[in-house]
Design a protein around this motif. Structure first.
Motif, PDB file in Angstrom:
ATOM      1  N   LEU A  37       0.815  -1.212   0.000  1.00  0.00           N
ATOM      2  CA  LEU A  37       0.000   0.000   0.000  1.00  0.00           C
ATOM      3  C   LEU A  37       0.853   1.269   0.000  1.00  0.00           C
ATOM      4  O   LEU A  37       0.333   2.366  -0.204  1.00  0.00           O
ATOM      5  N   ASN A  38       2.135   1.109   0.271  1.00  0.00           N
ATOM      6  CA  ASN A  38       3.078   2.245   0.226  1.00  0.00           C
ATOM      7  C   ASN A  38       2.748   3.333   1.247  1.00  0.00           C
ATOM      8  O   ASN A  38       2.832   4.531   0.938  1.00  0.00           O
ATOM      9  N   ILE A  39       2.401   2.919   2.451  1.00  0.00           N
ATOM     10  CA  ILE A  39       2.295   3.880   3.545  1.00  0.00           C
ATOM     11  C   ILE A  39       3.725   4.195   3.964  1.00  0.00           C
ATOM     12  O   ILE A  39       4.501   3.296   4.266  1.00  0.00           O
ATOM     13  N   PRO A  40       4.138   5.460   3.955  1.00  0.00           N
ATOM     14  CA  PRO A  40       5.559   5.802   4.103  1.00  0.00           C
ATOM     15  C   PRO A  40       6.197   5.260   5.379  1.00  0.00           C
ATOM     16  O   PRO A  40       5.623   5.359   6.461  1.00  0.00           O
ATOM     17  N   HIS A  78      -1.287  18.197  10.888  1.00  0.00           N
ATOM     18  CA  HIS A  78      -2.609  18.751  10.675  1.00  0.00           C
ATOM     19  C   HIS A  78      -3.398  17.805   9.770  1.00  0.00           C
ATOM     20  O   HIS A  78      -2.836  16.906   9.134  1.00  0.00           O
ATOM     21  N   LEU A  79      -4.715  18.028   9.705  1.00  0.00           N
ATOM     22  CA  LEU A  79      -5.585  17.119   8.957  1.00  0.00           C
ATOM     23  C   LEU A  79      -5.172  17.035   7.488  1.00  0.00           C
ATOM     24  O   LEU A  79      -5.150  15.928   6.920  1.00  0.00           O
ATOM     25  N   ASP A  80      -4.832  18.159   6.875  1.00  0.00           N
ATOM     26  CA  ASP A  80      -4.487  18.109   5.457  1.00  0.00           C
ATOM     27  C   ASP A  80      -3.231  17.273   5.206  1.00  0.00           C
ATOM     28  O   ASP A  80      -3.109  16.618   4.165  1.00  0.00           O
ATOM     29  N   GLU A  81      -2.300  17.243   6.173  1.00  0.00           N
ATOM     30  CA  GLU A  81      -1.112  16.401   6.041  1.00  0.00           C
ATOM     31  C   GLU A  81      -1.485  14.926   6.102  1.00  0.00           C
ATOM     32  O   GLU A  81      -0.965  14.102   5.342  1.00  0.00           O
ATOM     33  N   VAL A  82      -2.374  14.586   7.056  1.00  0.00           N
ATOM     34  CA  VAL A  82      -2.814  13.192   7.190  1.00  0.00           C
ATOM     35  C   VAL A  82      -3.536  12.743   5.918  1.00  0.00           C
ATOM     36  O   VAL A  82      -3.277  11.659   5.381  1.00  0.00           O
ATOM     37  N   LEU A  83      -4.442  13.583   5.413  1.00  0.00           N
ATOM     38  CA  LEU A  83      -5.201  13.241   4.213  1.00  0.00           C
ATOM     39  C   LEU A  83      -4.283  13.094   3.011  1.00  0.00           C
ATOM     40  O   LEU A  83      -4.502  12.229   2.147  1.00  0.00           O
ATOM     41  N   ASN A  88      -1.708   9.581  -1.062  1.00  0.00           N
ATOM     42  CA  ASN A  88      -0.502   9.154  -1.772  1.00  0.00           C
ATOM     43  C   ASN A  88      -0.190   7.663  -1.612  1.00  0.00           C
ATOM     44  O   ASN A  88       0.824   7.189  -2.146  1.00  0.00           O
ATOM     45  N   THR A  89      -1.046   6.931  -0.889  1.00  0.00           N
ATOM     46  CA  THR A  89      -0.880   5.478  -0.840  1.00  0.00           C
ATOM     47  C   THR A  89      -1.416   4.874  -2.128  1.00  0.00           C
ATOM     48  O   THR A  89      -2.069   5.545  -2.927  1.00  0.00           O
ATOM     49  N   SER A  90      -1.159   3.595  -2.315  1.00  0.00           N
ATOM     50  CA  SER A  90      -1.674   2.898  -3.501  1.00  0.00           C
ATOM     51  C   SER A  90      -2.957   2.142  -3.189  1.00  0.00           C
ATOM     52  O   SER A  90      -3.344   1.242  -3.943  1.00  0.00           O
ATOM     53  N   ALA A  91      -3.629   2.503  -2.095  1.00  0.00           N
ATOM     54  CA  ALA A  91      -4.887   1.858  -1.733  1.00  0.00           C
ATOM     55  C   ALA A  91      -5.956   2.189  -2.768  1.00  0.00           C
ATOM     56  O   ALA A  91      -5.905   3.243  -3.416  1.00  0.00           O
ATOM     57  N   PRO A  92      -6.953   1.309  -2.945  1.00  0.00           N
ATOM     58  CA  PRO A  92      -8.071   1.623  -3.853  1.00  0.00           C
ATOM     59  C   PRO A  92      -8.775   2.910  -3.413  1.00  0.00           C
ATOM     60  O   PRO A  92      -8.743   3.288  -2.250  1.00  0.00           O
ATOM     61  N   ASP A  93      -9.422   3.565  -4.368  1.00  0.00           N
ATOM     62  CA  ASP A  93     -10.070   4.845  -4.090  1.00  0.00           C
ATOM     63  C   ASP A  93     -11.096   4.741  -2.967  1.00  0.00           C
ATOM     64  O   ASP A  93     -11.214   5.647  -2.137  1.00  0.00           O
ATOM     65  N   GLY A 127      -2.061  11.186  14.877  1.00  0.00           N
ATOM     66  CA  GLY A 127      -1.450  11.601  13.626  1.00  0.00           C
ATOM     67  C   GLY A 127      -0.195  10.822  13.297  1.00  0.00           C
ATOM     68  O   GLY A 127       0.426  11.049  12.263  1.00  0.00           O
ATOM     69  N   MET A 128       0.196   9.907  14.195  1.00  0.00           N
ATOM     70  CA  MET A 128       1.375   9.094  13.954  1.00  0.00           C
ATOM     71  C   MET A 128       1.139   8.142  12.799  1.00  0.00           C
ATOM     72  O   MET A 128       0.012   7.758  12.497  1.00  0.00           O
ATOM     73  N   LEU A 129       2.221   7.723  12.144  1.00  0.00           N
ATOM     74  CA  LEU A 129       2.101   6.854  10.986  1.00  0.00           C
ATOM     75  C   LEU A 129       1.451   5.524  11.321  1.00  0.00           C
ATOM     76  O   LEU A 129       0.736   4.951  10.501  1.00  0.00           O
ATOM     77  N   ASP A 130       1.688   5.002  12.543  1.00  0.00           N
ATOM     78  CA  ASP A 130       1.067   3.722  12.869  1.00  0.00           C
ATOM     79  C   ASP A 130      -0.443   3.871  13.015  1.00  0.00           C
ATOM     80  O   ASP A 130      -1.211   2.965  12.678  1.00  0.00           O
ATOM     81  N   ALA A 131      -0.905   5.034  13.497  1.00  0.00           N
ATOM     82  CA  ALA A 131      -2.352   5.264  13.590  1.00  0.00           C
ATOM     83  C   ALA A 131      -2.947   5.416  12.192  1.00  0.00           C
ATOM     84  O   ALA A 131      -4.025   4.873  11.898  1.00  0.00           O
ATOM     85  N   ILE A 132      -2.261   6.146  11.318  1.00  0.00           N
ATOM     86  CA  ILE A 132      -2.716   6.275   9.928  1.00  0.00           C
ATOM     87  C   ILE A 132      -2.771   4.899   9.274  1.00  0.00           C
ATOM     88  O   ILE A 132      -3.704   4.571   8.535  1.00  0.00           O
ATOM     89  N   ALA A 133      -1.767   4.074   9.578  1.00  0.00           N
ATOM     90  CA  ALA A 133      -1.725   2.715   9.031  1.00  0.00           C
ATOM     91  C   ALA A 133      -2.897   1.886   9.537  1.00  0.00           C
ATOM     92  O   ALA A 133      -3.555   1.179   8.767  1.00  0.00           O
ATOM     93  N   ASP A 134      -3.198   1.956  10.849  1.00  0.00           N
ATOM     94  CA  ASP A 134      -4.307   1.179  11.409  1.00  0.00           C
ATOM     95  C   ASP A 134      -5.635   1.546  10.749  1.00  0.00           C
ATOM     96  O   ASP A 134      -6.457   0.676  10.446  1.00  0.00           O
ATOM     97  N   VAL A 135      -5.848   2.849  10.539  1.00  0.00           N
ATOM     98  CA  VAL A 135      -7.092   3.301   9.906  1.00  0.00           C
ATOM     99  C   VAL A 135      -7.168   2.795   8.470  1.00  0.00           C
ATOM    100  O   VAL A 135      -8.190   2.240   8.044  1.00  0.00           O
ATOM    101  N   THR A 136      -6.082   2.981   7.722  1.00  0.00           N
ATOM    102  CA  THR A 136      -6.077   2.571   6.319  1.00  0.00           C
ATOM    103  C   THR A 136      -6.216   1.067   6.176  1.00  0.00           C
ATOM    104  O   THR A 136      -6.965   0.577   5.320  1.00  0.00           O
ATOM    105  N   VAL A 137      -5.515   0.310   7.015  1.00  0.00           N
ATOM    106  CA  VAL A 137      -5.576  -1.154   6.950  1.00  0.00           C
ATOM    107  C   VAL A 137      -6.971  -1.653   7.305  1.00  0.00           C
ATOM    108  O   VAL A 137      -7.515  -2.544   6.637  1.00  0.00           O
TER     109      VAL A 137
END
Length: 379
Positions: A37-40, A78-83, A88-93, A127-137
Motif C-alpha cells: 500500500l506504500n504507507i511511508p 494537521h488534517l491536510d497532512e494526514v489526508l 498518496n498510498t496505492s490503496a483503492p479509491d 497523527g502518527m504513521l502507525d495510527a494512519i496505518a491502522d485506519v487505512t488497513v
C-alpha cells in the motif's frame, strides 16, 4: 458477509486490524498486499496466536508501543497532512475515501475538545504513521471482505486516566468521548484506557447499529485480534463473520412502450443506486407485442427507494412485489497483476472470476487479445 465486533476489552486500531486479518485463510498473502500500500516508512507483519492474530506495525523499523507516543517527542500533523499521506498510498479509491472520512471524524472530535477550527487541529498520537496505518488497513480489510453490514457491541472504555500530549485526562479522553457520542459504552474495573480515538472512529464510521446481544443467524468464522497491553483477562477483540438468513425484495414489471436503450439506461441507474441485481428479459405480451420484463432485487428496507427509481426511469404504471429467500456464497476480492478477482466460497463450492473491465484494461495496455489476457492471469 456481515460482521459483529465484540468490544468487551475496548477497541484500538491494531486490535480491529488483527481481528479482521484473522478472518482470512491466506494471512501472509494479505500482509503482502498491505505492505504494497506504500504507507511511508511503515511495514506490517502478524504474530499468529492459537485463536487469533496480533497485528504488528513498524515505523522506520521500530514497533510502536502504547507508551512510545508518550515518552518520545513526535511531530504532530494537521488534517491536510494526514489526508495527503492517505491520498498518496496505492490503496483503492474506496479505501482512501473511507480512511479520510474516519480521520474527519477524529478531526471534528479534536476540534470540539480543544476549541479550535478543524483545519488547525494538531494531531499527536492519532497523527502518527502507525495510527494512519491502522485506519487505512482496517478500511482496506473491510472492503476486501466485501462487508455488507456491521454490528458492534457496547464498548468497554476502561477507567482511570490516560496520559496524552495535552496532559493527564480522564477515561475516555475528551476527543474519544466526543467520537463516542451516540455510541453505547461503559466503564469497567480495568484502570487504563481501552478504547482509543482511532478505534472509536473506525467503529463509528463503519457500524450500522450498536447492539448488546444481536441475533447472528449463521456464523461462518470468528476472528480474534490481540491488543498490546497485557491484563489478567485476555486483551482481545472478537469479530464474528455471519450471514443473515433474510428474505429480499423482488420488484418486477412488464413494459411494452420503452426502447432497449431506455431500458438499459434504467437498469444501469438502478444498479448504480445499490440494487442487489437488475436484469431485463425479452417477453411477448398480449396481441403479440414484444416487450421487456424489468426485474430488480434489493434489500427489504430499500424496496420503496427502488420502486421510485423504476417509476422514474421507465414508463411502467405498476409493479409486482415478491419476497423470496436466497442462498449466497461468501465473497472476497484479491488482486492479480492489477486485475481484481472475486473469490466466492460456501456450501462446498469455490469459485473465482476476474473482473472483465480489469481484463479489458490489461489487454488494451499490453495490446493483446482478451483471450491472451485471461491466459496470463491463469499462469
Amino acid at each position: 458477509m456481515n460482521i459483529y465486533f465484540e468490544c468487551n476489552m475496548g477497541a484500538s486500531g491494531d486490535m480491529l486490524a488483527g481481528a479482521l486479518l484473522s478472518l482470512f485463510d491466506n494471512k501472509e498473502g494479505v500482509i503482502n498486499e498491505l505492505n504494497s500500500l506504500n504507507i511511508p516508512n511503515t511495514s506490517f507483519s502478524c504474530t499468529k496466536k492459537e485463536d487469533g492474530v496480533k497485528f504488528n506495525v513498524k515505523v522506520n523499523g521500530e514497533e510502536e508501543t502504547p507508551d512510545s507516543h508518550h515518552h518520545h517527542h513526535h511531530h504532530g500533523r494537521h488534517l491536510d497532512e494526514v489526508l495527503s499521506i492517505i491520498d498518496n498510498t496505492s490503496a483503492p479509491d474506496k479505501v482512501k475515501e473511507d480512511a479520510k472520512a474516519i480521520y474527519s471524524i477524529i478531526a471534528q472530535a479534536e476540534s470540539k475538545a480543544h476549541g479550535v477550527p478543524v483545519g488547525e487541529v494538531h494531531f499527536h498520537e492519532v497523527g502518527m504513521l502507525d495510527a494512519i496505518a491502522d485506519v487505512t488497513v482496517s478500511a482496506y480489510l473491510i472492503n476486501k471482505l466485501n462487508v455488507n453490514k456491521i454490528i458492534t457491541s457496547p464498548v468497554n472504555v476502561g477507567n482511570g486516566t490516560v496520559h496524552c500530549a495535552h496532559g493527564e485526562m480522564p477515561v475516555p479522553a475528551p476527543a474519544t468521548a466526543n467520537i463516542l457520542t451516540g455510541v453505547p459504552y461503559y466503564k469497567s474495573d480495568i484502570n487504563t484506557e481501552l478504547c482509543t480515538p482511532t478505534g472509536a472512529a473506525i467503529l463509528k464510521y463503519f457500524t450500522n447499529s450498536f447492539e448488546n446481544e444481536p441475533k447472528l443467524d449463521s456464523v461462518k468464522k470468528i476472528g480474534v485480534g490481540y491488543g498490546t497491553k497485557e491484563f489478567k483477562r485476555a486483551n482481545i477483540l472478537r469479530v464474528f463473520a455471519y450471514e443473515e438468513n433474510e428474505s429480499i425484495t423482488e420488484l418486477s414489471c412488464n413494459i411494452d412502450d420503452i426502447t432497449g436503450e431506455e431500458a438499459a439506461f434504467a437498469a444501469e441507474r438502478i444498479m448504480q443506486s445499490g440494487a442487489l441485481d437488475c436484469f431485463i428479459t425479452p417477453i411477448i405480451m398480449k396481441k403479440g407485442r414484444p416487450a421487456y420484463m424489468l426485474t430488480v432485487l434489493c434489500k427489504n428496507d430499500d424496496c420503496d427507494k427502488f420502486a421510485k427509481l423504476i417509476f422514474k426511469h421507465t414508463t411502467t404504471i405498476g409493479l409486482r412485489k415478491y419476497m423470496p429467500s436466497r442462498y449466497t456464497l461468501e465473497r472476497e476480492f484479491t488482486e492479480n497483476s492489477g486485475v481484481s478477482v472475486k473469490r466466492s466460497e460456501g456450501y462446498g463450492a469455490i469459485k473465482e472470476k476476474a473482473e472483465f473491465e480489469d481484463i479489458k484494461a490489461l489487454a488494451l495496455k499490453e495490446d493483446i487479445s482478451i483471450f491472451e489476457a485471461k491466459k496470463r492471469l491463469k499462469k
